[in-house]
Design an enzyme around this catalytic site. Structure first.
Site, PDB file in Angstrom:
ATOM      1  CB  ALA A  63      -0.591  52.863  58.987  1.00  0.00           C
ATOM      2  N   GLY A 106       2.804  56.028  57.173  1.00  0.00           N
ATOM      3  CA  GLY A 106       1.653  56.649  56.528  1.00  0.00           C
ATOM      4  C   GLY A 106       1.618  58.156  56.772  1.00  0.00           C
ATOM      5  CD  GLU A 109       3.353  55.644  52.711  1.00  0.00           C
ATOM      6  OE1 GLU A 109       2.728  55.231  53.711  1.00  0.00           O
ATOM      7  OE2 GLU A 109       3.631  54.938  51.729  1.00  0.00           O
ATOM      8  CD  GLU A 129       6.237  52.608  55.984  1.00  0.00           C
ATOM      9  OE1 GLU A 129       7.456  52.868  55.999  1.00  0.00           O
ATOM     10  OE2 GLU A 129       5.364  53.466  55.749  1.00  0.00           O
TER      11      GLU A 129
END
Ligand code: NAD
Length: 672
Positions: A63, A106, A109, A129
């Site tokens: 991200a 992300g 994901e 993360e």
């Protein structure tokens, strides 16, 4: 925004390409583009299946961390991941994710919201993360266990390490590895896929992850939170798991640890930009290096250079020292081979790049010569005068001194502009910090080359000015003094060290003193006597007089067995304690850490470090300061300058002028 994501249809397969260089970060714009492309392809009768691929060198590598920074400072909202990922997962046509480079955070994901995953052999996937104090926040903790099982998901989310495509295939995260063209392989896979397979519909079995929980050491909160979220995937229906994940994510995002870890993450990049060095300062190429002194540091520095592929001449004054140095180097490489970190062939290659010698042969070809002989100004001056005679004109002359005056060393050469300090930390083949000490005459190009070399060695070069102890050691002395005074006032060495390791320091200060050698500290004290009238501990003097030099003599602040395992030693209390006051852990932490910060403020004001962030990186990478506290100067803003000044006064010390000013103006170090 549309250009961030483009789509087309080829032979019945819709192809979505994400183009958000450099790493295709999953920004709000990318999410919006993905949603639009999915909507269009869902309606497109010509497309029977969909492939999603990253443009450029990678899939989606994470991200956008800057977005998180904005949210933390109240200027943004968490991007709407779920509607987009749900749209992908709910697509009636099979969706295949084509992964090259990395699918991290992300990115993974997103990949797991697809129905199938095809990857190149070199690809890596992971949920890193926790490294910035977060947990996966876009369904990772709920989808990963459904693909890889609870135990693997727990490990990946709690430790944050990426895994290879091969391992990802073995555990079920990806469905196929291709050695051929990725897009073609993904299209072929998509054509054959009969129907969508939603990750959320896969069963998830409860599993015992208590062993993983036990492995979590220290005080990091995100790894524990990640395990809670992963474990919930077996206990709760998918949607409820997602809600729980979101709650935990939000809590982590607003934690002090997350702020500090994000600061630490960006801090390393910030130190690379040296304020008064023009951005495009050229660097000298370093193709051949030489190191003088094959002792503890010289050997480690030679290894670091060789590890980076740079051949090194390693010179010592004595054959015995050279043999000892080389034996240590060999032993270190053998250890790496044994633990599987290095192949035997690679180790031999690295050893072969180091040429041990007593003479100066080849030194005229060296692009940099790093001196690591005994810490004596007289010896160093003599060595530099000799180097000056043999080195080529544009060779960089570096010293690894930890305390001596770089300008005094430079003055014995005919080219002070080429002289610089490169202060490595022990063990130099492991520790990432290099204090790059600029002398009065050091030219910009030499500074730029030294920091670039640190990077080549996979280290962090922090530019500091020439002053006694530079930045790191200068700040450490008052910290160490407090640790000793606390013992003299009634604390035990174990209590002092434990209070500080509880605070997060990698090692307690007194254990560090025993490791480095009480004799080393004693010698430094002789060279740099403390200011007259200041309250000084006598602990080091007394230990030194008693022959307790630390680990090397089996006793210092602690007693050591033959494996150097420390135990408490009542004798040390009899020797050092002058009083028996009960001292609270809070006092220990405040006195030691505030002493560090107060000195840091002086170092900043005197310009020895140019920015607070430089000090933070020095302490994070060289002194075991906990990353989740961001570094001493970042941490200082938690209690705040006002409170620290108050305590400093109560302790009877003089607040640094900069601390005074910030406290007076109600400002923080972060505002500087
Ligand atoms: P060391 O005693 O382990 O090694 C010094 C080596 O230099 C010895 O092998 C010695 O034979 C050799 N030597 C001495 N005079 C020489 C000469 N004239 N020519 C060639 N070789 C010579 O010392 P060390 O711990 O490696 O420290 C080296 C330097 O690094 C010192 O300046 C020290 O302050 C600095 N330093 C040490 C540490 C540490 O933790 N040990 C950390 C940072 C910096």
């Amino acid at each position: 925004m549309e250009t961030l994501v483009s789509y087309s249809v080829r032979d019945g397969v819709g192809i979505i390409v994400i183009n958000n260089p450099p790493v295709n970060a999953l920004s709000s714009g990318v999410l919006e583009g993905l949603k639009n492309a999915m909507d269009a392809l869902e309606k497109n009768l010509g497309a029977r299946a969909v492939v999603v691929v990253g443009g450029g060198r990678t899939f989606v590598a994470g991200a956008d961390i800057n977005q998180f920074v904005e949210i933390i400072s109240g200027q943004g909202t968490i991007p709407a991941f779920h509607p987009v990922l749900d749209a992908i997962e709910n697509c009636a046509k099979p969706v295949v994710m084509a992964i090259h480079g990395t699918a991290l955070g992300g990115g993974l994901e997103l990949a797991m919201a697809g129905h199938y995953r095809v990857a190149t052999r070199e690809a890596q996937v992971g949920q890193p993360e926790v490294k910035i104090g977060l947990i996966p926040g876009a369904g990772g903790t709920q989808r990963l266990p459904r693909l890889a099982g609870i135990a693997k998901a727990a490990e990946m989310c709690a430790f944050g390490e990426p895994i290879s495509a091969k391992e990802a295939l073995a555990v079920g995260i990806i469905d196929k590895i291709t050695d051929g063209d990725l897009l073609e392989a993904a299209i072929a896979f998509a054509r054959e896929a009969q129907r969508p397979r939603r990750t959320r519909d896969l069963p998830v079995m409860p599993a015992d992850i208590s062993e993983i929980r036990k492995k979590l050491r220290g005080k990091l909160t995100a790894p524990v939170a990640a395990l809670d979220a992963v474990e919930a995937s077996a206990a709760l229906p998918f949607e409820e798991g997602i809600r729980l994940e979101a709650e935990i994510f939000e809590r982590c995002l607003h934690s002090d640890q997350c702020k500090a870890l994000i600061h630490a993450f960006f801090a390393e990049r910030a130190v690379g930009k040296i304020p008064d060095l023009p951005k495009n300062t050229p660097v000298y190429p370093i193709r051949q290096a030489a190191v003088i002194g094959a002792g503890t540091m010289g050997g480690g520095i030679a290894m670091a250079l060789s590890n980076a592929g740079i051949p090194v001449f390693l010179k010592d004054a004595e054959q015995a020292a050279l043999d000892r140095g080389l034996a240590t180097i060999r032993k270190n490489y053998e250890r790496s081979v044994k633990s599987g970190r290095l192949t035997a062939a690679a180790a031999e290659e690295r050893i072969a790049r180091i040429s041990p010698q007593l003479g100066w042969a080849g030194f005229e070809h060296a692009d940099i010569i790093i001196e690591a002989v005994f810490e004596s100004l007289a010896i160093k001056k003599q060595v530099f005068a000799e180097i000056d005679k043999v080195a080529k004109r544009d060779c960089i002359l570096a010293s690894n001194t930890s305390t001596l005056d770089i300008d005094a060393i430079a003055a014995v050469t005919s080219r002070p502009q080429m002289v610089i300090g490169t202060h490595f930390f022990s063990p130099a083949n492991v520790m990432r910090l290099v204090e790059v000490v600029r002398g009065k005459a050091t030219e910009n190009r030499v500074i730029a080359t030294a920091t670039a070399l640190a990077k080549t060695l996979k280290k962090v070069g922090v530019v500091v000015r020439n002053a006694s102890g530079f930045v790191g050691n200068r700040m450490m002395f008052p910290y160490m003094e407090q640790a000793q005074l606390l013992v003299e006032e009634g604390a035990t060495p174990e209590q002092v060290d434990r209070a500080l390791t509880d605070f997060g320091m990698a090692m307690g200060p007194l254990a560090v003193a025993d490791l480095s050698g009480i004799d080393v500290f004693w010698r430094i004290e002789q060279e740099f006597p403390p200011p007259v009238g200041s309250k000084q501990p006598e602990a080091v003097d007394k230990l030194y007089a008693a022959g307790r030099y630390g680990q090397k003599t089996g006793a210092g602040f602690y007693k050591y067995d033959e494996n150097r395992k420390p135990t408490a030693d009542p004798e040390v209390l009899a020797l050092l304690q002058k009083a028996h006051r009960a001292i609270a852990d809070d006092e220990i932490v405040e006195r030691c850490i505030y002493a560090l910060i107060n000195e840091g403020a002086k170092v900043l004001e005197e310009g020895i470090a140019s920015r607070a962030v430089d000090i933070d990186v020095i302490y994070l990478t060289g002194y075991g300061f906990p990353a989740y506290r961001g570094g001493p100067m970042f941490y200082a803003d938690t209690p705040g300058p006002k409170k620290i000044r108050e305590r400093v006064r109560e302790f009877g010390w003089k607040p640094a002028p900069l601390l005074e000013r910030l406290a007076e103006e109600g400002k923080t170090f972060g505002s500087l």
